[in-house]
Design a protein around this motif. Sequence first.
Motif, short mmCIF file in Angstrom:
data_model
loop_
_atom_site.label_atom_id
_atom_site.label_comp_id
_atom_site.label_asym_id
_atom_site.label_seq_id
_atom_site.Cartn_x
_atom_site.Cartn_y
_atom_site.Cartn_z
N VAL A 171 15.42 -19.31 -50.70
CA VAL A 171 16.63 -19.87 -50.11
C VAL A 171 17.41 -18.83 -49.33
O VAL A 171 17.33 -17.63 -49.61
N ASP A 172 18.16 -19.31 -48.35
CA ASP A 172 19.17 -18.52 -47.66
C ASP A 172 20.51 -19.13 -48.06
O ASP A 172 20.71 -20.34 -47.93
N VAL A 173 21.42 -18.29 -48.56
CA VAL A 173 22.70 -18.81 -49.04
C VAL A 173 23.85 -18.00 -48.47
O VAL A 173 23.71 -16.83 -48.12
N GLN A 174 25.01 -18.66 -48.40
CA GLN A 174 26.25 -17.98 -48.05
C GLN A 174 27.21 -18.17 -49.22
O GLN A 174 27.33 -19.28 -49.75
N MET A 175 27.86 -17.09 -49.63
CA MET A 175 28.69 -17.17 -50.82
C MET A 175 30.11 -16.67 -50.59
O MET A 175 30.35 -15.75 -49.82
N LEU A 176 31.02 -17.35 -51.26
CA LEU A 176 32.42 -16.97 -51.30
C LEU A 176 32.77 -16.73 -52.76
O LEU A 176 32.65 -17.64 -53.59
N VAL A 177 33.14 -15.50 -53.12
CA VAL A 177 33.37 -15.13 -54.51
C VAL A 177 34.86 -14.85 -54.71
O VAL A 177 35.47 -14.07 -53.98
N LEU A 178 35.43 -15.50 -55.74
CA LEU A 178 36.87 -15.43 -55.99
C LEU A 178 37.12 -15.17 -57.47
O LEU A 178 36.25 -15.40 -58.31
N VAL A 179 38.34 -14.73 -57.80
CA VAL A 179 38.66 -14.47 -59.21
C VAL A 179 39.55 -15.55 -59.80
O VAL A 179 39.70 -15.64 -61.01
N ASP A 180 40.11 -16.39 -58.97
CA ASP A 180 41.13 -17.34 -59.41
C ASP A 180 40.64 -18.78 -59.22
O ASP A 180 40.30 -19.18 -58.10
N GLU A 181 40.59 -19.55 -60.28
CA GLU A 181 40.11 -20.94 -60.19
C GLU A 181 40.99 -21.77 -59.27
O GLU A 181 40.49 -22.59 -58.48
#
Length: 305
Positions: free
Chosen positions: A173-183
């Motif tokens: 797969v090729d994926v793009q991710m957005l990673v955050l600490v706050d729900e």
Amino acid sequence: MKKCGIRAVLVLSLLFVLAGLGQAAQLVDRIVAVVNGEIITFQDLQQQIRLVIGQTPDPETAGKIAPQVLDDMIDGIILRQEAQRLKIEVSDSEVENEIRQFKARRRLTEEDFERTLRLQGLTPEQFKERSREDIIKHKMLGYMVRRKVVVTQEEIDAYKARNSAELTTERIVDVQMLVLVDEERANSLWKSLSAGEISLDEAVAQYSIGPKVDNGVMSDVRWRELAEPWREGLRDLDAGEMGKPFLIEDKWVILKLLNRRDGARQEQAAMDEEVREAIMRPKLEERFKEYMNGLRGKAIIQKKL
């Protein structure tokens, strides 16, 4: 007399300044928790928050995640204290062997392994400590005969039936991710992204604490490199589709599946090992969560956050 008076005033002023600095240092490094007599300071907590996030957070974000990070630190102390009580020790060679087996089970090259860590937002040292904790958990569960984790053949067969497509053929797969600490921020951004009010590229650049190179895109990721929560987040997505935020390693992740394709067929032995691990880990975590709740109930904990 005047000189003596001035000198006395200066000395007193210096003493007041030093006293103020001492009070300020105590305030900054105040005790935020005591666990069976072992203390956690404010500085300890701030350092752990930086490790979890991977950077120094803004005060608002730090304040939101501090209670959960502190609870995790308390559990870590209780775990270590219980391991000491049971005389459970884990050598560096055991940890290195566990990491080698992890790579072998997933057939990961060193480059694959490094990418797997980036996907999970872990440094090599953090992964090493997590591996050490996993070994301790397995050893502790050995003392709990009635609660040993068992994977039955029926469970293996059912898992294979549900996931036959991704097991028999290597999925890439090729994926793009957005990673955050706050729900709260993750859900808010997901709504804005879904409504087209902001692009994923813009969101990654402005808010992501994960990889920002190439706008958070990771290409040619093999399915076996992904932990189960990542697979679950991608499993039902079509190319070009974005999933809802999900929690992994104390971080909230929004994934977009850019492309999916098939690679080589997997060998039967590798498939069986992958299935067993996929079934075993959540069972282990659930059993150990029950165990930790029991230990926590017996512990003397004072939180002062």
